[in-house]
Write a protein that holds these residues in place. Sequence first.
Motif, PDB file in Angstrom:
ATOM      1  N   LEU A  31      44.375  34.955  38.816  1.00 45.91           N
ATOM      2  CA  LEU A  31      44.533  36.292  38.246  1.00 45.91           C
ATOM      3  C   LEU A  31      43.772  37.331  39.059  1.00 45.91           C
ATOM      4  O   LEU A  31      44.236  38.468  39.221  1.00 45.91           O
ATOM      5  CB  LEU A  31      44.056  36.288  36.795  1.00 45.91           C
ATOM      6  CG  LEU A  31      44.866  35.408  35.837  1.00 45.91           C
ATOM      7  CD1 LEU A  31      44.200  35.341  34.474  1.00 45.91           C
ATOM      8  CD2 LEU A  31      46.288  35.923  35.706  1.00 45.91           C
ATOM      9  N   LEU A  32      42.597  36.952  39.569  1.00 47.25           N
ATOM     10  CA  LEU A  32      41.827  37.870  40.409  1.00 47.25           C
ATOM     11  C   LEU A  32      42.608  38.236  41.666  1.00 47.25           C
ATOM     12  O   LEU A  32      42.733  39.425  42.020  1.00 47.25           O
ATOM     13  CB  LEU A  32      40.492  37.220  40.773  1.00 47.25           C
ATOM     14  CG  LEU A  32      39.601  37.989  41.753  1.00 47.25           C
ATOM     15  CD1 LEU A  32      39.001  39.208  41.081  1.00 47.25           C
ATOM     16  CD2 LEU A  32      38.502  37.082  42.295  1.00 47.25           C
ATOM     17  N   LEU A  33      43.167  37.243  42.341  1.00 43.98           N
ATOM     18  CA  LEU A  33      43.906  37.514  43.574  1.00 43.98           C
ATOM     19  C   LEU A  33      45.212  38.257  43.285  1.00 43.98           C
ATOM     20  O   LEU A  33      45.639  39.116  44.073  1.00 43.98           O
ATOM     21  CB  LEU A  33      44.194  36.201  44.299  1.00 43.98           C
ATOM     22  CG  LEU A  33      42.967  35.439  44.800  1.00 43.98           C
ATOM     23  CD1 LEU A  33      43.388  34.117  45.433  1.00 43.98           C
ATOM     24  CD2 LEU A  33      42.193  36.279  45.808  1.00 43.98           C
ATOM     25  N   LEU A  34      45.850  37.929  42.169  1.00 42.43           N
ATOM     26  CA  LEU A  34      47.093  38.615  41.814  1.00 42.43           C
ATOM     27  C   LEU A  34      46.853  40.097  41.593  1.00 42.43           C
ATOM     28  O   LEU A  34      47.588  40.950  42.119  1.00 42.43           O
ATOM     29  CB  LEU A  34      47.686  37.972  40.562  1.00 42.43           C
ATOM     30  CG  LEU A  34      48.934  38.635  39.982  1.00 42.43           C
ATOM     31  CD1 LEU A  34      50.103  38.531  40.951  1.00 42.43           C
ATOM     32  CD2 LEU A  34      49.301  38.005  38.635  1.00 42.43           C
ATOM     33  N   ALA A  35      45.850  40.437  40.797  1.00 39.22           N
ATOM     34  CA  ALA A  35      45.554  41.847  40.537  1.00 39.22           C
ATOM     35  C   ALA A  35      44.959  42.526  41.765  1.00 39.22           C
ATOM     36  O   ALA A  35      45.197  43.717  42.000  1.00 39.22           O
ATOM     37  CB  ALA A  35      44.599  41.970  39.345  1.00 39.22           C
ATOM     38  N   TRP A  36      44.183  41.783  42.560  1.00 39.98           N
ATOM     39  CA  TRP A  36      43.588  42.373  43.762  1.00 39.98           C
ATOM     40  C   TRP A  36      44.652  42.741  44.787  1.00 39.98           C
ATOM     41  O   TRP A  36      44.424  43.600  45.641  1.00 39.98           O
ATOM     42  CB  TRP A  36      42.592  41.379  44.351  1.00 39.98           C
ATOM     43  CG  TRP A  36      41.889  41.856  45.580  1.00 39.98           C
ATOM     44  CD1 TRP A  36      40.886  42.784  45.660  1.00 39.98           C
ATOM     45  CD2 TRP A  36      42.133  41.430  46.926  1.00 39.98           C
ATOM     46  NE1 TRP A  36      40.492  42.963  46.959  1.00 39.98           N
ATOM     47  CE2 TRP A  36      41.244  42.140  47.764  1.00 39.98           C
ATOM     48  CE3 TRP A  36      43.008  40.514  47.501  1.00 39.98           C
ATOM     49  CZ2 TRP A  36      41.210  41.965  49.139  1.00 39.98           C
ATOM     50  CZ3 TRP A  36      42.976  40.337  48.871  1.00 39.98           C
ATOM     51  CH2 TRP A  36      42.087  41.059  49.679  1.00 39.98           C
ATOM     52  N   SER A  37      45.831  42.112  44.730  1.00 41.75           N
ATOM     53  CA  SER A  37      46.899  42.442  45.675  1.00 41.75           C
ATOM     54  C   SER A  37      47.363  43.886  45.554  1.00 41.75           C
ATOM     55  O   SER A  37      48.050  44.400  46.440  1.00 41.75           O
ATOM     56  CB  SER A  37      48.093  41.498  45.465  1.00 41.75           C
ATOM     57  OG  SER A  37      48.685  41.701  44.186  1.00 41.75           O
ATOM     58  N   LEU A  38      46.986  44.583  44.474  1.00 46.04           N
ATOM     59  CA  LEU A  38      47.349  45.991  44.305  1.00 46.04           C
ATOM     60  C   LEU A  38      46.406  46.944  45.024  1.00 46.04           C
ATOM     61  O   LEU A  38      46.663  48.152  45.031  1.00 46.04           O
ATOM     62  CB  LEU A  38      47.353  46.358  42.810  1.00 46.04           C
ATOM     63  CG  LEU A  38      48.465  45.790  41.932  1.00 46.04           C
ATOM     64  CD1 LEU A  38      48.199  46.163  40.484  1.00 46.04           C
ATOM     65  CD2 LEU A  38      49.820  46.314  42.367  1.00 46.04           C
ATOM     66  N   HIS A  39      45.327  46.440  45.604  1.00 40.02           N
ATOM     67  CA  HIS A  39      44.297  47.343  46.118  1.00 40.02           C
ATOM     68  C   HIS A  39      44.792  48.187  47.295  1.00 40.02           C
ATOM     69  O   HIS A  39      44.140  49.163  47.675  1.00 40.02           O
ATOM     70  CB  HIS A  39      43.060  46.543  46.537  1.00 40.02           C
ATOM     71  CG  HIS A  39      43.218  45.821  47.835  1.00 40.02           C
ATOM     72  ND1 HIS A  39      43.877  44.622  47.948  1.00 40.02           N
ATOM     73  CD2 HIS A  39      42.809  46.131  49.088  1.00 40.02           C
ATOM     74  CE1 HIS A  39      43.869  44.226  49.203  1.00 40.02           C
ATOM     75  NE2 HIS A  39      43.218  45.125  49.923  1.00 40.02           N
ATOM     76  N   ASN A  40      45.942  47.844  47.888  1.00 40.59           N
ATOM     77  CA  ASN A  40      46.504  48.627  48.993  1.00 40.59           C
ATOM     78  C   ASN A  40      47.978  48.917  48.745  1.00 40.59           C
ATOM     79  O   ASN A  40      48.782  49.001  49.677  1.00 40.59           O
ATOM     80  CB  ASN A  40      46.332  47.876  50.318  1.00 40.59           C
ATOM     81  CG  ASN A  40      46.481  48.795  51.527  1.00 40.59           C
ATOM     82  OD1 ASN A  40      46.090  49.962  51.488  1.00 40.59           O
ATOM     83  ND2 ASN A  40      47.043  48.273  52.592  1.00 40.59           N
ATOM     84  N   ASP A  41      48.337  49.088  47.480  1.00 39.27           N
ATOM     85  CA  ASP A  41      49.746  49.239  47.136  1.00 39.27           C
ATOM     86  C   ASP A  41      50.338  50.546  47.648  1.00 39.27           C
ATOM     87  O   ASP A  41      51.542  50.624  47.900  1.00 39.27           O
ATOM     88  CB  ASP A  41      49.922  49.157  45.616  1.00 39.27           C
ATOM     89  CG  ASP A  41      51.368  48.944  45.219  1.00 39.27           C
ATOM     90  OD1 ASP A  41      51.965  47.952  45.661  1.00 39.27           O
ATOM     91  OD2 ASP A  41      51.911  49.793  44.489  1.00 39.27           O
ATOM     92  N   VAL A  42      49.534  51.591  47.793  1.00 37.97           N
ATOM     93  CA  VAL A  42      50.050  52.857  48.320  1.00 37.97           C
ATOM     94  C   VAL A  42      50.542  52.674  49.749  1.00 37.97           C
ATOM     95  O   VAL A  42      51.598  53.189  50.139  1.00 37.97           O
ATOM     96  CB  VAL A  42      48.966  53.948  48.236  1.00 37.97           C
ATOM     97  CG1 VAL A  42      49.363  55.168  49.057  1.00 37.97           C
ATOM     98  CG2 VAL A  42      48.745  54.350  46.785  1.00 37.97           C
ATOM     99  N   ALA A  43      49.789  51.929  50.562  1.00 37.50           N
ATOM    100  CA  ALA A  43      50.233  51.696  51.936  1.00 37.50           C
ATOM    101  C   ALA A  43      51.486  50.831  51.967  1.00 37.50           C
ATOM    102  O   ALA A  43      52.371  51.036  52.804  1.00 37.50           O
ATOM    103  CB  ALA A  43      49.115  51.037  52.740  1.00 37.50           C
TER     104      ALA A  43
ATOM    105  N   VAL B  99      40.247  43.937  34.567  1.00 41.33           N
ATOM    106  CA  VAL B  99      39.204  44.560  35.382  1.00 41.33           C
ATOM    107  C   VAL B  99      39.671  44.722  36.822  1.00 41.33           C
ATOM    108  O   VAL B  99      39.516  45.783  37.442  1.00 41.33           O
ATOM    109  CB  VAL B  99      37.909  43.726  35.306  1.00 41.33           C
ATOM    110  CG1 VAL B  99      36.938  44.138  36.402  1.00 41.33           C
ATOM    111  CG2 VAL B  99      37.253  43.891  33.940  1.00 41.33           C
ATOM    112  N   THR B 100      40.264  43.685  37.382  1.00 41.24           N
ATOM    113  CA  THR B 100      40.707  43.748  38.770  1.00 41.24           C
ATOM    114  C   THR B 100      41.854  44.747  38.928  1.00 41.24           C
ATOM    115  O   THR B 100      41.934  45.437  39.962  1.00 41.24           O
ATOM    116  CB  THR B 100      41.136  42.358  39.260  1.00 41.24           C
ATOM    117  OG1 THR B 100      40.128  41.411  38.916  1.00 41.24           O
ATOM    118  CG2 THR B 100      41.320  42.348  40.767  1.00 41.24           C
ATOM    119  N   CYS B 101      42.722  44.849  37.939  1.00 39.75           N
ATOM    120  CA  CYS B 101      43.779  45.871  37.987  1.00 39.75           C
ATOM    121  C   CYS B 101      43.175  47.269  38.013  1.00 39.75           C
ATOM    122  O   CYS B 101      43.630  48.153  38.752  1.00 39.75           O
ATOM    123  CB  CYS B 101      44.710  45.714  36.791  1.00 39.75           C
ATOM    124  SG  CYS B 101      45.902  44.372  36.926  1.00 39.75           S
TER     125      CYS B 101
END
Length: 522
Positions: free
Chosen positions: A336-348, A413-415
Motif C-alpha cells: 500500500l505504501l508503494l502503491l500510494a507513493w507512485s502518485l508522488h510524480n503524477d503531474v509529470a 497518509v501516503t496518498c
Amino acid sequence: MAARLLRLRLTLLGSAFRGSAAQGFRAVLVGLLAVAVAVALAWLPTLILPEAAARADLDVFIGSALLGAALLVPFFANRGHLEPRQFASVPARPGSIASALLFSTVLTWPAILLLVWLVALAVLRPEWQQPVWALALGLVLAYLFAVTATRVSSALSKLWFGHDRGGVLRVVGTVLLVALLPLAFFGITAISGAPEGSTSAAARALGWSPFGAAFAGAQQAANGDLGAALLHFGVLIAAVVLLLAIWFPIVRASLQSVERPADPAIARRGLGWFERFSAKPASVIAARVLTYWSRDPRYRVGLSAIPFVPILMILAFWVAGADLRTLAAVPLPVILLLLAWSLHNDVAMDSTAIWSHVASGIAGRDDRRGRLAPVLLIGLPVALIGSTVTVTVMGEWRVLPAVIGMNLAVLFVTCGVSSVFSVLIPYPTTRPGDSPFAQPQWSGSGSGLSQTLSMIAALVFSVPAVWIAVIALVDVTPAWNLGALAFGVVYGTAILGLGILLGGKIFDRRGPELIAATQVFD
C-alpha cells in the motif's frame, strides 16, 4: 394502496412458479432448499454448542450478522426493489405510499426466509420459551427492524446514487463481502472452540446494539432478569422508531425529486470510465486518470513491480530466522505504501494534459482529489481483503481491526503526502508513448530529492498509526484493537485531507510553473 401492493407482491411471488412444468418444479425445489437452509441456520448452534449459555452467545452473533445484512445489503444490491419514485404518478399521499411499501415488504422472499428462521429459532430454543411474551416480543421487533432497515437502506441508495451508479455500488458491495468472509469463518471457529469468557464480552456488546438486542433480551428474560430484557427491547424499539422517522421523509423527498434525465444528444456508450462518473471537475479527472492507468504501459510496469518488493523483504527476514507468522503483517503495508507513493510524480506522468487543468481554472483540490481515484479504487479493496489474508496467516482473527486500521492509515497518509509532492517537486519521467523503461536526460537533482523526501515523509507520518497498531497486535484486547482501527482511519483521513488541501493550494499558486516544467520535460 397497501392492499394493491400486497396483491402485486403476491402476483410476483406466484410468477416464479408459472411457466412450464420444469420451471415450476425448479422453483419449488429452490424454495424448499432456501427454507431448509433457514431452518438449518437456526438448528446449527444447537449442534455446535449444546450448552445453552454458549449457544446464546452464538445466537447473538448470527442474529446480528443477519440483521446487519438486512441493513447493508440493500444499499449495494437493490436492482429488483420497488422504490418510491415509481409511484410518483399514483394519486396517493406520500404517507400512504410509504406505509404500503413498508407493509408489502413482508411478501418478499428475503423477508419470508427471515420469518422462517425466526420461527425456527423460537421452536428450537426451549430455554427461551418462558416467558413466551418476551420471546414473541423480541422476535417481532427483530423482524420489524429488518423490514424497516431494508426499506430505508434501499431507498437511501436509490435517492443518493440513482440507477446510473448501481453497477459501481454492486462492485463495492462484492469487494466488502469478499473481505468479510474470512472474518466470519474465523469468528465462527473461534466461538465454537474458545472458552465462554472470551466470547461473552463481545456478545454482550452486540446485545446492546439494535442488531443483537432481540436475542440478548430473550436470553435475559429466560434467565429471569425481565428488567434487563426490557432494556434490550427498548434499544430495538428506539431503532425501529428512528428508522420509521427516516423512512417517511425519504419517501416524500423521493416523490418530489427526479433523476436528471440523460441528454439524448450526448453519447452514453463507449466512453469507458466517463460513463461511470458525474460531470464534475474531480470526477472527470478521476475518469481520465483511470483511463490512463488501464491503457498506459508506464503505469502497468510500475504496478507490476510493487508485489515483488515485499516478497524479497520476507525472503530476507526468513533467511535471517524471523518468524513467518510475525512477518505476515509486513507485506500489505509495504504494498500500500508503494502503491500510494507512485502518485508522488503524477503531474509529470500527466504532462500532456496538465495545461488543460490550469487553463480551465480547475481548483487545485479537485485536481488532487481526482488523481487519487486509481490508487483508492485499487488500494481500498487490497487493504480490506489483504487484511483478512494477513490475520489468516497470523492465525489470530481478533487483531483484524488493528491490521485494517494500520493498512488504511498507511494508504491514506501516503496518498496525502504524494498529493503534495507531485506538485511541489515534479521531476522528469518517461513521456507518453515512449518505452516505459526509457528515462529522459535531466541534469538537475529533482528526481532523487523528490523520491527521497516523499518516501521519508510518508514513513514518518505513518509511524503513529503503525505504532498503535503494533501495541494492539501485542496486547490482543478488543479495546486496543478497536482503538487502533478508529485511530488509523481518523488519522489517515485527516492527513489525506490536509494533503489534498495543501497540494491544491500549491497547484493553484504554481500552475504556470508546473506547465513550464512539464513542457521542459517533454
